[in-house]
Design a protein around this motif. Sequence first.
Motif, PDB file in Angstrom:
ATOM      1  N   THR A 194       0.851  -1.182   0.000  1.00 37.46           N
ATOM      2  CA  THR A 194       0.000   0.000   0.000  1.00 37.46           C
ATOM      3  C   THR A 194       0.890   1.238   0.000  1.00 37.46           C
ATOM      4  O   THR A 194       2.086   1.138   0.326  1.00 37.46           O
TER       5      THR A 194
ATOM      6  N   SER B 265      -3.148 -12.394  -4.189  1.00 35.56           N
ATOM      7  CA  SER B 265      -4.109 -12.753  -5.233  1.00 35.56           C
ATOM      8  C   SER B 265      -4.972 -13.960  -4.865  1.00 35.56           C
ATOM      9  O   SER B 265      -5.844 -14.356  -5.644  1.00 35.56           O
TER      10      SER B 265
ATOM     11  N   ALA C 278      -9.974 -11.649  -2.422  1.00 38.08           N
ATOM     12  CA  ALA C 278     -10.401 -10.837  -3.572  1.00 38.08           C
ATOM     13  C   ALA C 278     -11.182  -9.602  -3.138  1.00 38.08           C
ATOM     14  O   ALA C 278     -10.918  -8.485  -3.615  1.00 38.08           O
ATOM     15  N   GLY C 279     -12.129  -9.755  -2.247  1.00 38.93           N
ATOM     16  CA  GLY C 279     -12.926  -8.614  -1.792  1.00 38.93           C
ATOM     17  C   GLY C 279     -12.098  -7.612  -1.010  1.00 38.93           C
ATOM     18  O   GLY C 279     -12.291  -6.394  -1.124  1.00 38.93           O
TER      19      GLY C 279
ATOM     20  N   ALA D 265      -8.787  -7.185  -1.359  1.00 36.38           N
ATOM     21  CA  ALA D 265      -7.901  -6.540  -2.332  1.00 36.38           C
ATOM     22  C   ALA D 265      -8.641  -5.456  -3.105  1.00 36.38           C
ATOM     23  O   ALA D 265      -8.112  -4.352  -3.311  1.00 36.38           O
ATOM     24  N   GLU D 266      -9.864  -5.739  -3.510  1.00 37.81           N
ATOM     25  CA  GLU D 266     -10.651  -4.750  -4.250  1.00 37.81           C
ATOM     26  C   GLU D 266     -10.942  -3.524  -3.375  1.00 37.81           C
ATOM     27  O   GLU D 266     -10.819  -2.378  -3.825  1.00 37.81           O
ATOM     28  N   ALA D 267     -11.307  -3.763  -2.126  1.00 35.14           N
ATOM     29  CA  ALA D 267     -11.596  -2.650  -1.209  1.00 35.14           C
ATOM     30  C   ALA D 267     -10.349  -1.793  -0.988  1.00 35.14           C
ATOM     31  O   ALA D 267     -10.435  -0.555  -0.955  1.00 35.14           O
TER      32      ALA D 267
ATOM     33  N   GLN E  69      -7.796  -1.434  -3.058  1.00 31.92           N
ATOM     34  CA  GLN E  69      -7.527  -0.711  -4.303  1.00 31.92           C
ATOM     35  C   GLN E  69      -8.470   0.492  -4.420  1.00 31.92           C
ATOM     36  O   GLN E  69      -8.040   1.596  -4.769  1.00 31.92           O
ATOM     37  N   ARG E  70      -9.733   0.293  -4.108  1.00 38.52           N
ATOM     38  CA  ARG E  70     -10.699   1.396  -4.176  1.00 38.52           C
ATOM     39  C   ARG E  70     -10.393   2.453  -3.109  1.00 38.52           C
ATOM     40  O   ARG E  70     -10.479   3.651  -3.382  1.00 38.52           O
ATOM     41  N   TYR E  71     -10.067   2.009  -1.885  1.00 36.61           N
ATOM     42  CA  TYR E  71      -9.749   2.950  -0.806  1.00 36.61           C
ATOM     43  C   TYR E  71      -8.602   3.855  -1.218  1.00 36.61           C
ATOM     44  O   TYR E  71      -8.709   5.077  -1.173  1.00 36.61           O
TER      45      TYR E  71
ATOM     46  N   GLU F 283     -11.700   6.134  -2.963  1.00 32.73           N
ATOM     47  CA  GLU F 283     -13.009   5.828  -2.391  1.00 32.73           C
ATOM     48  C   GLU F 283     -12.839   5.340  -0.949  1.00 32.73           C
ATOM     49  O   GLU F 283     -12.888   4.144  -0.678  1.00 32.73           O
TER      50      GLU F 283
ATOM     51  N   ALA G  52     -14.931   2.509   0.698  1.00 28.95           N
ATOM     52  CA  ALA G  52     -14.864   1.126   0.205  1.00 28.95           C
ATOM     53  C   ALA G  52     -14.519   0.125   1.303  1.00 28.95           C
ATOM     54  O   ALA G  52     -14.949  -1.030   1.249  1.00 28.95           O
TER      55      ALA G  52
END
Length: 176
Positions: free
Chosen positions: A8, A53, A58-59, A61-63, A65-67, A71, A74
């Motif tokens: 991060t 990965s 997955a959820g 990692a997506e959060a 990336q969005r944060y 966002e 997220a």
Amino acid sequence: MKLTTFATPDGPLTVLAEDGVVLASGWTSAAEEVMDRVRADDRPAEVTTVAPSDPDFAGIAEALQRYYGGEPGAIAAVPVRQFGTDLQLAGWAALRDIPAGAPLTYAEFAAALGRPTAVRAAARICARNAAALFVPCHRVVRSDGSLGGFAWGLDVKRSLLAHEARQMDPSTGSGN
């Protein structure tokens, strides 16, 4: 139970999770530091280290990336499970309700818990939070506006608060 470390902007974020539910997390690459955030009686007997990965992350990692992509809300979508007293559990739930970009003081957080004189208890709830970022204890500061403490260092807390403030600034067009 699985453990992984994400890169991060604030440094390595190690996350302990089970089926996409965060039990503990923190800005370190040392697994034992994150594991130590979980009460001894509630620590998993077996932990497997996996790549970021891994499908179970997955959820998360997506959060992340969005944060970090702008966002800050997220992270609220990531489920968490913590172990503590009724007051601690209520406190950790209340921390998730603090909007990004609108930190509370420890006194305001205590009042939000219905215990306006329990400022030290409110501070201890923050200090014992195992799921850093996903339960945003970094959004609680001292009454004088100074940062107070943070298990993962004041530089990380300062960075998170600045990131969220930038995203919530109406002049940036953000606010997610």
